[in-house]
Write a protein that holds these residues in place. Structure first.
Motif, short mmCIF file in Angstrom:
data_model
loop_
_atom_site.label_atom_id
_atom_site.label_comp_id
_atom_site.label_asym_id
_atom_site.label_seq_id
_atom_site.Cartn_x
_atom_site.Cartn_y
_atom_site.Cartn_z
N ASP B 266 0.89 -1.49 -0.52
CA ASP B 266 0.47 -0.39 -0.02
C ASP B 266 0.71 1.60 -0.08
OD1 ASP B 266 -2.91 -1.22 0.44
OD2 ASP B 266 -2.23 -1.67 2.03
N GLY B 267 1.95 1.35 -0.03
CA GLY B 267 3.31 1.95 -0.12
C GLY B 267 3.47 2.53 1.36
N LEU B 268 2.84 1.89 2.48
CA LEU B 268 2.95 2.28 3.96
C LEU B 268 4.05 1.33 4.31
CD1 LEU B 268 -0.60 1.73 4.92
CD2 LEU B 268 0.47 3.89 3.77
N PRO B 269 5.19 2.53 5.26
CA PRO B 269 5.95 1.87 6.18
C PRO B 269 5.80 0.36 6.74
CG PRO B 269 5.79 3.65 6.73
CD PRO B 269 4.60 3.75 5.96
N VAL B 270 6.52 -0.46 6.45
CA VAL B 270 7.60 -1.23 7.30
C VAL B 270 8.20 -1.11 8.26
CG1 VAL B 270 6.95 -4.25 8.13
CG2 VAL B 270 5.83 -2.95 5.88
N LEU B 271 8.28 -1.46 9.77
CA LEU B 271 9.89 -1.18 10.18
C LEU B 271 10.21 -2.36 10.42
CD1 LEU B 271 10.61 1.56 11.57
CD2 LEU B 271 9.54 0.86 13.91
N ILE B 272 10.80 -2.96 10.16
CA ILE B 272 12.10 -4.52 10.47
C ILE B 272 13.22 -4.10 11.47
CG2 ILE B 272 12.95 -5.86 9.31
CD1 ILE B 272 11.90 -5.38 6.76
N ASN B 273 13.07 -4.81 12.13
CA ASN B 273 14.50 -4.81 13.03
C ASN B 273 14.40 -6.29 13.81
OD1 ASN B 273 15.97 -3.01 14.73
ND2 ASN B 273 15.12 -3.18 16.12
N GLN B 274 15.94 -6.32 14.06
CA GLN B 274 16.94 -7.51 14.24
C GLN B 274 18.01 -7.03 15.23
OE1 GLN B 274 18.80 -11.70 12.31
NE2 GLN B 274 17.38 -10.95 11.34
N VAL B 275 18.30 -7.65 16.36
CA VAL B 275 19.37 -7.32 17.26
C VAL B 275 20.09 -8.43 17.45
CG1 VAL B 275 18.47 -5.81 18.28
CG2 VAL B 275 18.10 -7.87 18.98
N GLY B 276 20.94 -8.80 15.90
CA GLY B 276 22.01 -9.94 15.71
C GLY B 276 21.52 -10.65 16.77
N PHE B 277 22.56 -11.54 18.11
CA PHE B 277 22.49 -12.87 18.40
C PHE B 277 22.39 -12.98 19.62
CE2 PHE B 277 26.20 -14.96 18.63
CZ PHE B 277 26.74 -13.98 17.93
N ALA B 278 22.04 -14.06 20.82
CA ALA B 278 22.74 -14.36 21.65
C ALA B 278 22.60 -13.48 23.05
CB ALA B 278 24.78 -14.07 21.65
N GLY B 279 21.44 -12.62 22.44
CA GLY B 279 21.20 -11.31 24.16
C GLY B 279 21.81 -10.49 24.32
#
Lengths: 253, 307
Positions: B266-279
């Motif tokens: 729809d042309g709307l923003p989707v936020l993507i996040n990821q914080v590596g690994f292992a906490g």
């Protein structure tokens, strides 16, 4: 009345908005919080929760499997440690899984460190094999087996990094001039042979893309580490320290 | 200036405040209710219960549940509305998993009051029966919309999505798992049926947005952030779907400095996040919501992410 008409629409819009129970996003911010001693002190409740698990884990890791009379350093092109580990794969497959493979292979880079002189503990094996690589058996045509072995001999990234069990090879100018199986089979480029290896290599890690044409593959759902722990534990049952030496399975002319 | 406020101002000026409040619904003219939500997240913790050992390596001293617990507790004291998620691969990577098969990982997450997790490929490493046993100890749901566990021991042990209510907000959360074939040994995933994630996500997100009237839709994904080929990743998922606001990702152990915006169908923003690994990191996204429908103008461009 003209004014009224104009402003009826906004009024209705406002009413409609007010009747909506929904919400919409108006602002967002982000922070990546590093988890370390600067960021936060330890939570004492969580530390108490973890303590018994940790204590038992430490005990397990400290189990002495066998005592070595000599330090077992990893080395190229052949060393006692490499030989022990590849022999362990063949022996484990035969005794515990009932599979007689023709030879075994380990990626030199996957052997992360050596074993100490003195007690070899479960924790020591974890240091040698920290990754959870699994034991896999590929069936390869003789010609591909030769290609496979020479790949590690020639490897630019890790020269002369061939680590094998169950075969004796002679290398001249980075080419195998002789391949002899210790089980008595003779090498024939048109016959097939079974090779035990790490799933990392079988999955074509490290550049062994040609293995996609392997004749067959068997997975054991068993980590190499468990294979080695079992092997060293068995070696320790004699009560005698081990003093492994090389046997000249890799000869460079 | 907010168009709504501007309309109201003009309206009040013309008709007089008293007449309006007397004659019409008063709530229409109160300041719209606003509320805050803090989303905390981890991914690919891989049985890293202790911090990395102090051996001089890059991650020495980082991670570990005892400090993560403190951080989460501190944030809970400051923020009334917190949701805490994990994007899968709780298991495998330290001897804790080899010895205890995932129990302390799940119990620690209970203690930190995780709200939901999805399932990673390594969560199969102890086998399906072990998954039943260990996930059975969880006080939070495992959300996965694209694994059909019908013919496995995991049948009935997961949910496709769950809706969380926080201070009037409705937050719809669903999970997506990676294709097991070629990644997980068949003996481990057995008769688990992998369902194509993009279609699944579109269907589930539409239910959450349209039928369930969720204000915000979150996908917990173990698909991976990005690939060189056409493999479905979080970026592909975001671009090929609608109705997803946030993807909390995992699998590729990607350390994003800040969340990334990808435009959806729809042309709307989707936020993507990821914080590596292992906490090593805890991801924190603070959201402010206002009651009522957003104007089209604000909706169609990304709300800036301040980090």
């Amino acid at each position: 009345m003209r004014l009224k008409k104009t402003f009826i629409l906004p009024v209705l819009a406002l009413l409609t908005t007010a009747c909506q129970t929904g919400y919409h996003l108006t602002n967002q911010s982000y922070k990546r919080v590093q988890v370390d001693s600067l960021a936060a002190p330890a939570d004492s409740g969580m530390a108490r929760f973890l303590q018994p698990y940790k204590q038992q884990l430490d005990q397990t890791m400290n189990e002495v499997l066998v005592v070595s009379a000599v330090p077992l350093e990893r080395a190229k092109p052949e060393c006692a440690l490499n030989n022990l580990l590849t022999d362990a794969m063949l022996q484990y497959a035969q005794q515990k899984v009932g599979v007689s493979a023709d030879c075994s292979h380990l990626n030199y880079g996957g052997i992360r460190t050596g074993l100490p002189k003195g007690p070899i503990r479960i924790g020591s094996i974890y240091e040698v094999m920290p990754f959870d690589n699994q034991l896999v058996m590929l069936t390869l045509k003789g010609s591909m087996l030769r290609q496979f072995l020479e790949f590690f001999v020639k490897s630019e990234a890790d020269e002369q990094s061939l680590v094998v069990g169950g075969i004796r090879v002679v290398i001249k100018d980075n080419v195998l001039t002789s391949i002899a199986f210790t089980n008595g089979k003779t090498f024939d480029p048109n016959q097939t042979y079974t090779v035990l290896m790490s799933d990392y290599i079988a999955n074509r890690g490290g550049g062994t893309a040609f293995l996609k044409d392997a004749v067959a593959r068997k997975d054991f759902n068993l980590t190499l580490r468990d294979v080695f722990i079992d092997y060293f534990r068995q070696l320790g049952k004699s009560g005698q320290p081990i003093n492994p030496t090389t046997d000249g399975r890799i000869t460079i002319q | 200036m907010d168009a709504l406020q501007s309309n109201r101002r003009q309206f009040l000026k013309l008709f007089g405040a008293a007449a309006v409040i007397g004659g019409l619904a008063p709530e229409a003219f109160a300041k719209p209710k606003s509320t805050q939500l803090t989303i905390l997240h981890t991914n690919d913790v891989h049985s890293r219960l202790d911090p990395f050992p102090m051996d001089g390596s890059r991650n020495a001293g980082r991670g570990g549940i005892v400090r993560r617990a403190t951080l989460i507790e501190q944030i809970r004291k400051e923020q009334p509305n917190v949701l805490l998620f994990d994007a899968g691969d709780l298991f495998q990577g330290t001897p804790y998993f080899n010895l205890y098969k995932g129990e302390p990982e799940v119990q620690a997450m209970n203690r930190m009051r995780y709200d939901a997790s999805t399932i990673g490929n390594h969560d199969f490493d102890g086998g399906m029966e072990n998954m039943v046993l260990q996930f059975g100890k969880a006080a939070f749901p495992f959300l996965i919309a694209n694994y059909d566990f019908k013919n496995t021991a995991m049948n009935g042990r997961t949910e496709p999505y769950r809706i969380f209510r926080k201070d009037g907000l409705k937050i719809g959360v669903f999970g997506l798992g990676i294709k097991p074939e070629g990644l997980i040994p068949k003996e481990l995933f057995k008769e688990t049926v992998y369902v194509e994630p993009v279609e699944t996500a579109n269907a589930v997100a539409a239910v959450l947005r349209n039928e369930k009237k969720c204000d915000y839709v979150i996908c917990l994904s173990h698909l991976g952030y990005q690939y060189n080929d056409s493999t479905v990743s979080d970026r592909v998922l975001a671009s090929k779907t609608r109705n997803i606001d946030l993807i909390i990702g995992g699998h590729t152990h990607t350390f994003l400095d800040a969340p990334v915006n990808v435009l959806n169908q729809d042309g709307l923003p989707v936020l993507i996040n990821q914080v590596g690994f292992a906490g090593i990191y805890l991801g924190r996204i603070d959201l402010t919501f206002e009651q009522g429908k957003a104007k089209v103008a604000t909706d169609s461009k990304a709300v800036e992410v301040k980090s």
